[in-house]
Design a protein around this motif. Sequence first.
Motif, PDB file in Angstrom:
ATOM      1  N   LEU A   3      -7.462   5.673  -4.291  1.00 49.71           N
ATOM      2  CA  LEU A   3      -6.871   6.991  -4.023  1.00 49.71           C
ATOM      3  C   LEU A   3      -5.859   7.368  -5.112  1.00 49.71           C
ATOM      4  O   LEU A   3      -5.887   8.480  -5.644  1.00 49.71           O
ATOM      5  CB  LEU A   3      -6.193   7.004  -2.647  1.00 49.71           C
ATOM      6  N   THR A   4      -4.971   6.420  -5.436  1.00 49.38           N
ATOM      7  CA  THR A   4      -3.936   6.759  -6.436  1.00 49.38           C
ATOM      8  C   THR A   4      -4.570   6.968  -7.820  1.00 49.38           C
ATOM      9  O   THR A   4      -4.147   7.854  -8.558  1.00 49.38           O
ATOM     10  CB  THR A   4      -2.823   5.695  -6.493  1.00 49.38           C
ATOM     11  N   LYS A  40       0.838  -1.203   0.000  1.00 52.59           N
ATOM     12  CA  LYS A  40       0.000   0.000   0.000  1.00 52.59           C
ATOM     13  C   LYS A  40       0.872   1.253   0.000  1.00 52.59           C
ATOM     14  O   LYS A  40       0.648   2.189  -0.776  1.00 52.59           O
ATOM     15  CB  LYS A  40      -0.926   0.001   1.229  1.00 52.59           C
ATOM     16  N   ALA A  41       1.886   1.257   0.877  1.00 50.55           N
ATOM     17  CA  ALA A  41       2.755   2.434   0.980  1.00 50.55           C
ATOM     18  C   ALA A  41       3.550   2.628  -0.319  1.00 50.55           C
ATOM     19  O   ALA A  41       3.667   3.746  -0.817  1.00 50.55           O
ATOM     20  CB  ALA A  41       3.693   2.288   2.174  1.00 50.55           C
ATOM     21  N   TYR A  72       3.414   6.159  -2.333  1.00 50.87           N
ATOM     22  CA  TYR A  72       4.654   6.948  -2.487  1.00 50.87           C
ATOM     23  C   TYR A  72       5.097   6.946  -3.957  1.00 50.87           C
ATOM     24  O   TYR A  72       5.650   7.930  -4.449  1.00 50.87           O
ATOM     25  CB  TYR A  72       5.772   6.387  -1.598  1.00 50.87           C
ATOM     26  N   GLY A  73       4.844   5.833  -4.637  1.00 48.71           N
ATOM     27  CA  GLY A  73       5.215   5.741  -6.057  1.00 48.71           C
ATOM     28  C   GLY A  73       4.535   6.834  -6.869  1.00 48.71           C
ATOM     29  O   GLY A  73       5.174   7.538  -7.661  1.00 48.71           O
ATOM     30  N   ASP A 121       5.457  15.811 -10.432  1.00 45.68           N
ATOM     31  CA  ASP A 121       5.863  17.104  -9.878  1.00 45.68           C
ATOM     32  C   ASP A 121       4.659  17.817  -9.281  1.00 45.68           C
ATOM     33  O   ASP A 121       4.776  18.904  -8.725  1.00 45.68           O
ATOM     34  CB  ASP A 121       6.465  17.991 -10.988  1.00 45.68           C
ATOM     35  N   PHE A 122       3.530  17.203  -9.430  1.00 41.30           N
ATOM     36  CA  PHE A 122       2.273  17.794  -8.968  1.00 41.30           C
ATOM     37  C   PHE A 122       2.083  17.544  -7.475  1.00 41.30           C
ATOM     38  O   PHE A 122       1.518  18.356  -6.762  1.00 41.30           O
ATOM     39  CB  PHE A 122       1.142  17.143  -9.779  1.00 41.30           C
ATOM     40  N   TYR A 123       2.574  16.358  -7.000  1.00 43.00           N
ATOM     41  CA  TYR A 123       2.480  15.990  -5.578  1.00 43.00           C
ATOM     42  C   TYR A 123       3.882  15.881  -5.010  1.00 43.00           C
ATOM     43  O   TYR A 123       4.824  15.561  -5.739  1.00 43.00           O
ATOM     44  CB  TYR A 123       1.788  14.626  -5.426  1.00 43.00           C
ATOM     45  N   ARG A 124       3.983  16.096  -3.682  1.00 46.79           N
ATOM     46  CA  ARG A 124       5.307  15.894  -3.081  1.00 46.79           C
ATOM     47  C   ARG A 124       5.184  15.477  -1.616  1.00 46.79           C
ATOM     48  O   ARG A 124       4.219  15.831  -0.915  1.00 46.79           O
ATOM     49  CB  ARG A 124       6.135  17.151  -3.294  1.00 46.79           C
ATOM     50  N   ASN A 125       6.164  14.687  -1.194  1.00 47.36           N
ATOM     51  CA  ASN A 125       6.301  14.293   0.219  1.00 47.36           C
ATOM     52  C   ASN A 125       7.745  14.587   0.572  1.00 47.36           C
ATOM     53  O   ASN A 125       8.662  14.244  -0.181  1.00 47.36           O
ATOM     54  CB  ASN A 125       5.999  12.784   0.381  1.00 47.36           C
TER      55      ASN A 125
END
Length: 361
Positions: free
Chosen positions: A349-350, A271-272, A276-277, A283-287
């Motif tokens: 979600l993804t 799941k993680a 994270y993948g 470039d739209f999302y970041r952690n």
Amino acid sequence: TQVYNFSSGPAMLPVDVLRHAQQELCDWQGLGTSVMEVSHRGKPFIQVAEEAEKDFRDLLQIPSNYKVLFCHGGGRGQFAGVPLNILGDKSTADYVDGGYWASSAVKEAKKYLTPNVIDAKVTVDGKRAIIPMRDWQPSDNAAYLHYCPNETIDGIAIDETPDFGPDVVVAADFSSTILSRPIDVSRYGVIYAGAQKNIGPAGLTLVVVREDLLGKASKACPSILDYSVLNENDSMFNTPPTFAWYLAGLVFKWLKEQGGVAAMDKVNQQKADLLYGVIDNSDFYRNDVAASNRSRMNIPFQLADSKLDALFLEESFAAGLHALKGHRVVGGMRASIYNAMPLTGVQALTDFMVDFERRHG
Ligand code: PLP
């Protein structure tokens, strides 16, 4: 729409468990009443309580020299419970600060001792990380070393297993990571966790404490927080949160059916990796947490354009993806994906995230 609840706690419970509880809600064990309405001292409830403890012990392979206590007061209750029970005749303890909850524990502990705070937060290549355990250096006069292996708000995990030798009593706040993977309990003096994330409903707190640490509680320790008193009374010194205990017991049975914590470990990794993948591939999302300290349970992420936050939350909610708003101290988004969140929920979600980026990126 199928709803997936990404709340950090109280959090999603396995739907099979909820259905089971629903079925026997009004007529439990043919008694014509619910489990909530019977005495905690009667045989039927005692059996529930004992089975829950046994299943929990089996799941985490808890050695026989550890006591399991079913308490009130939540994680924060144990911020006081640990010093009040474990400090003994010492006046200090080591507190490793890795984030919001570890530092909240320090604040509470200051009522009872002078903590030696080890600030473990570092930045590596612009990412937030935690210094490795081997560099923590416990002090000689500390009664114990406290840390939080999973920072629910920061999305930071410390997955190393403590290895400080037999003289260091390690106390750990496992509230948001308990049962998500195997733990070597023998490396700890005290493990505690509020139930409302990976165990069951709010109101119950589990404490696992090594036997030889009992009997040292401060005189000022309230009886309901005193590990020895709780132990001597089988966690029934006062009326326990019976419904939460019963429901936690059902969750433990469900976990066993799924293959136990080893099976959870695998799915939680999948799941993680999936989430994270998607974050890392855009470039739209970041952690901003370093790979070595990324939490598998709580995954905060930001949109590059925070003006889209409100729309993201509105559209995701409409798609059945609930409670994705980040904690107020961090902002952005956070997906909490405890044991009860199925892989299909993270997939949903993804899929949504990829589609949202396509439409608004
Ligand atoms: N510790 C951790 C790691 C948490 O995530 C939380 C709550 O989210 C707490 C402690 C506080 O728990 P409680 O609300 O049960 O006191």
